[in-house]
Scaffold this motif. Structure first.
Motif, PDB file in Angstrom:
ATOM      1  N   THR A 180       0.540  -1.230   0.266  1.00  0.00           N
ATOM      2  CA  THR A 180       0.278   0.187  -0.244  1.00  0.00           C
ATOM      3  C   THR A 180       0.223   1.722   0.075  1.00  0.00           C
ATOM      4  N   GLN A 181       2.461   0.668   0.970  1.00  0.00           N
ATOM      5  CA  GLN A 181       2.790   2.675   1.018  1.00  0.00           C
ATOM      6  C   GLN A 181       3.215   2.784  -0.208  1.00  0.00           C
ATOM      7  N   GLN A 182       3.758   2.023  -1.157  1.00  0.00           N
ATOM      8  CA  GLN A 182       4.819   2.204  -2.612  1.00  0.00           C
ATOM      9  C   GLN A 182       3.153   2.181  -3.257  1.00  0.00           C
ATOM     10  N   TRP A 183       2.241   1.914  -3.753  1.00  0.00           N
ATOM     11  CA  TRP A 183       1.479   2.376  -4.556  1.00  0.00           C
ATOM     12  C   TRP A 183       0.999   3.768  -4.040  1.00  0.00           C
ATOM     13  N   GLU A 184       0.827   4.154  -3.135  1.00  0.00           N
ATOM     14  CA  GLU A 184       0.387   5.828  -2.787  1.00  0.00           C
ATOM     15  C   GLU A 184       1.206   6.663  -2.815  1.00  0.00           C
ATOM     16  N   HIS A 185       2.333   6.177  -2.566  1.00  0.00           N
ATOM     17  CA  HIS A 185       3.783   6.859  -2.465  1.00  0.00           C
ATOM     18  C   HIS A 185       3.750   6.857  -4.677  1.00  0.00           C
ATOM     19  N   GLY A 186       3.429   6.406  -5.198  1.00  0.00           N
ATOM     20  CA  GLY A 186       3.550   6.021  -6.694  1.00  0.00           C
ATOM     21  C   GLY A 186       2.520   7.676  -7.659  1.00  0.00           C
ATOM     22  N   GLN A 187       1.966   8.151  -6.653  1.00  0.00           N
ATOM     23  CA  GLN A 187       0.748   8.916  -7.567  1.00  0.00           C
ATOM     24  C   GLN A 187       1.808  10.152  -6.826  1.00  0.00           C
ATOM     25  N   TYR A 188       2.392  10.473  -6.403  1.00  0.00           N
ATOM     26  CA  TYR A 188       3.554  11.245  -6.419  1.00  0.00           C
ATOM     27  C   TYR A 188       4.528  11.754  -7.879  1.00  0.00           C
ATOM     28  N   LEU A 189       4.610  10.546  -8.115  1.00  0.00           N
ATOM     29  CA  LEU A 189       5.204   9.826  -9.265  1.00  0.00           C
ATOM     30  C   LEU A 189       4.979  10.320 -10.819  1.00  0.00           C
ATOM     31  N   LEU A 190       3.583  10.400 -10.742  1.00  0.00           N
ATOM     32  CA  LEU A 190       2.546  10.332 -12.020  1.00  0.00           C
ATOM     33  C   LEU A 190       2.483  11.680 -13.078  1.00  0.00           C
ATOM     34  N   TYR A 191       3.569  12.615 -12.360  1.00  0.00           N
ATOM     35  CA  TYR A 191       3.713  14.178 -13.419  1.00  0.00           C
ATOM     36  C   TYR A 191       4.656  14.241 -13.317  1.00  0.00           C
ATOM     37  N   THR A 192       5.508  13.915 -13.004  1.00  0.00           N
ATOM     38  CA  THR A 192       6.944  13.637 -13.303  1.00  0.00           C
ATOM     39  C   THR A 192       7.365  14.026 -14.624  1.00  0.00           C
ATOM     40  N   SER A 193       7.609  13.052 -15.631  1.00  0.00           N
ATOM     41  CA  SER A 193       7.504  12.846 -16.901  1.00  0.00           C
ATOM     42  C   SER A 193       6.963  14.678 -17.760  1.00  0.00           C
ATOM     43  N   VAL A 194       6.123  14.869 -17.231  1.00  0.00           N
ATOM     44  CA  VAL A 194       5.932  16.431 -17.945  1.00  0.00           C
ATOM     45  C   VAL A 194       6.804  17.294 -17.741  1.00  0.00           C
ATOM     46  N   GLY A 195       7.089  17.751 -19.400  1.00  0.00           N
ATOM     47  CA  GLY A 195       8.382  19.110 -19.252  1.00  0.00           C
ATOM     48  C   GLY A 195       9.054  18.169 -20.080  1.00  0.00           C
TER      49      GLY A 195
ATOM     50  N   HIS B 248       2.922   9.993   4.416  1.00  0.00           N
ATOM     51  CA  HIS B 248       4.015  10.556   4.818  1.00  0.00           C
ATOM     52  C   HIS B 248       4.763   8.888   5.661  1.00  0.00           C
ATOM     53  N   ILE B 249       4.381   8.346   5.093  1.00  0.00           N
ATOM     54  CA  ILE B 249       5.261   7.029   5.363  1.00  0.00           C
ATOM     55  C   ILE B 249       6.655   6.327   5.161  1.00  0.00           C
ATOM     56  N   HIS B 250       5.895   5.812   3.426  1.00  0.00           N
ATOM     57  CA  HIS B 250       6.642   6.138   2.786  1.00  0.00           C
ATOM     58  C   HIS B 250       8.314   6.291   2.573  1.00  0.00           C
ATOM     59  N   THR B 251       8.261   7.901   2.735  1.00  0.00           N
ATOM     60  CA  THR B 251       9.340   7.988   2.550  1.00  0.00           C
ATOM     61  C   THR B 251       9.969   8.857   3.734  1.00  0.00           C
ATOM     62  N   LEU B 252       9.141   8.494   5.301  1.00  0.00           N
ATOM     63  CA  LEU B 252      10.055   8.881   6.422  1.00  0.00           C
ATOM     64  C   LEU B 252      11.029   7.149   6.988  1.00  0.00           C
ATOM     65  N   LYS B 253      10.171   5.922   6.236  1.00  0.00           N
ATOM     66  CA  LYS B 253      10.623   4.898   6.811  1.00  0.00           C
ATOM     67  C   LYS B 253      12.003   4.540   6.006  1.00  0.00           C
ATOM     68  N   ASP B 254      11.923   5.332   4.707  1.00  0.00           N
ATOM     69  CA  ASP B 254      13.085   4.989   3.843  1.00  0.00           C
ATOM     70  C   ASP B 254      14.266   6.030   4.982  1.00  0.00           C
ATOM     71  N   LEU B 255      14.013   7.296   5.036  1.00  0.00           N
ATOM     72  CA  LEU B 255      15.361   7.792   5.623  1.00  0.00           C
ATOM     73  C   LEU B 255      15.106   8.001   7.190  1.00  0.00           C
ATOM     74  N   PHE B 256      14.609   6.841   8.233  1.00  0.00           N
ATOM     75  CA  PHE B 256      15.061   6.419   8.979  1.00  0.00           C
ATOM     76  C   PHE B 256      15.717   5.039   8.927  1.00  0.00           C
ATOM     77  N   THR B 257      15.572   4.227   8.230  1.00  0.00           N
ATOM     78  CA  THR B 257      16.018   2.806   7.470  1.00  0.00           C
ATOM     79  C   THR B 257      17.548   2.907   6.903  1.00  0.00           C
ATOM     80  N   ALA B 258      17.878   3.916   6.115  1.00  0.00           N
ATOM     81  CA  ALA B 258      18.729   4.572   5.818  1.00  0.00           C
ATOM     82  C   ALA B 258      19.782   5.427   6.820  1.00  0.00           C
ATOM     83  N   SER B 259      19.370   5.747   7.757  1.00  0.00           N
ATOM     84  CA  SER B 259      19.904   7.075   8.397  1.00  0.00           C
ATOM     85  C   SER B 259      20.670   5.628   9.442  1.00  0.00           C
TER      86      SER B 259
END
Length: 284
Positions: free
Chosen positions: A199-214, A258-269
């Protein structure tokens, strides 16, 4: 000759296998230079119990949960009991206003806010009071103002419109389906679902839908929304770093997106280890 070739081939592969380094052993050895976590974090992604309507996606009235109803209050009490097993030393919440959180927490401790639906009150204050914490930490951060020329945005307006329609046809329908589950499932089951890796992957994916514009010269889609969202989460992470001391066990109560990105940051720290939420919310 064929048999000899087969034997030589087997010997070669056996030799290659024995000569391969033990990757896990090497990683363990390399980790000794960095694995120095002095604090543990438990990430709890939630929906906003009071439905403030501040997010881009708005839940329909028929799918809203009455968190103050007797059955839901029993679920909240059970959730708080489950989270107490993590033994948090600090609880951080989605607010930028520490004085306001301090004032509200004092009111709660004095017997007030009984009908406040906010998850900060329902989970954060209730658990903090149970754990006899002196305060609850406000660690939210504003979205940074990253300026992009309006004419550049308008130049790719039709591309944005097409992506917006794609969002409605995919993520929009997905979000409405998830909204229906919010009311159909128990609080524990729904929180386990929205905090799951898929679920976290799917919800994070919505922020990437627009990145190819331009284009490569003016990557407006990549620059417009995602960097703001990512940077806000980095700021939140930094705020949590600032309130963390050695040996702390930090419970993070935040909107689930927020959890997908926060988890990445905490895991990498190197300073944090991340606890498994399913160990606490799964049936005992």
């Amino acid at each position: 000759m064929k048999q000899l070739a087969v034997v030589l081939s087997l010997l070669f592969f056996q030799s290659a296998a024995f000569s391969q380094p033990d990757q896990q052993a090497l990683l363990k050895q390399a980790g000794t230079f960095l694995d120095s976590a002095t604090a543990e974090v438990l990430l709890l992604g939630v929906f906003h119990f009071n439905y403030p309507g501040l997010d881009g996606h708005k839940i329909s009235e028929e799918n809203k949960v009455d968190i103050l109803s007797p059955p839901r209050q029993q679920e909240v009490k059970k959730l708080v009991q489950q989270l107490s097993r993590f033994r948090p030393t600090k609880i951080v919440v989605e607010s930028q206003l520490q004085p306001r959180i301090d004032s509200l927490y004092r009111t709660y401790q004095s017997g007030g806010l009984k009908n406040d639906r906010d998850e900060i009150v329902q989970i954060g204050f209730r658990l903090a009071s149970r754990m006899k914490h002196d305060m609850v930490y406000a660690v939210d951060a504003p979205i940074p103002d990253l300026t992009i020329a309006e004419e550049d945005i308008q130049a790719f307006g039709s591309a944005f419109s097409r992506k917006e329609q794609q969002w409605k046809d995919t993520y929009g329908k997905y979000m409405h389906f998830m909204d229906s589950l919010q009311k159909a499932l128990s609080l524990q089951d729904y929180l386990l679902l929205i905090n799951s890796e898929k679920t976290q992957q799917w919800e994070h994916g919505q922020y990437l839908l627009y990145t190819s514009v331009g284009n490569s010269e003016k990557p407006v889609g990549a620059d417009l929304w995602f960097p703001r969202w990512y940077n806000r989460n980095v700021r939140i992470f930094a705020n949590i770093q600032r309130v963390t001391g050695e040996g702390d066990r930090i419970l993070v109560i935040y909107g689930s997106s927020h959890i997908h990105t926060l988890k990445d940051l905490f895991t990498a720290s190197r300073d944090f280890s991340v606890a498994d939420l399913t160990e606490y919310l799964s049936p005992e």
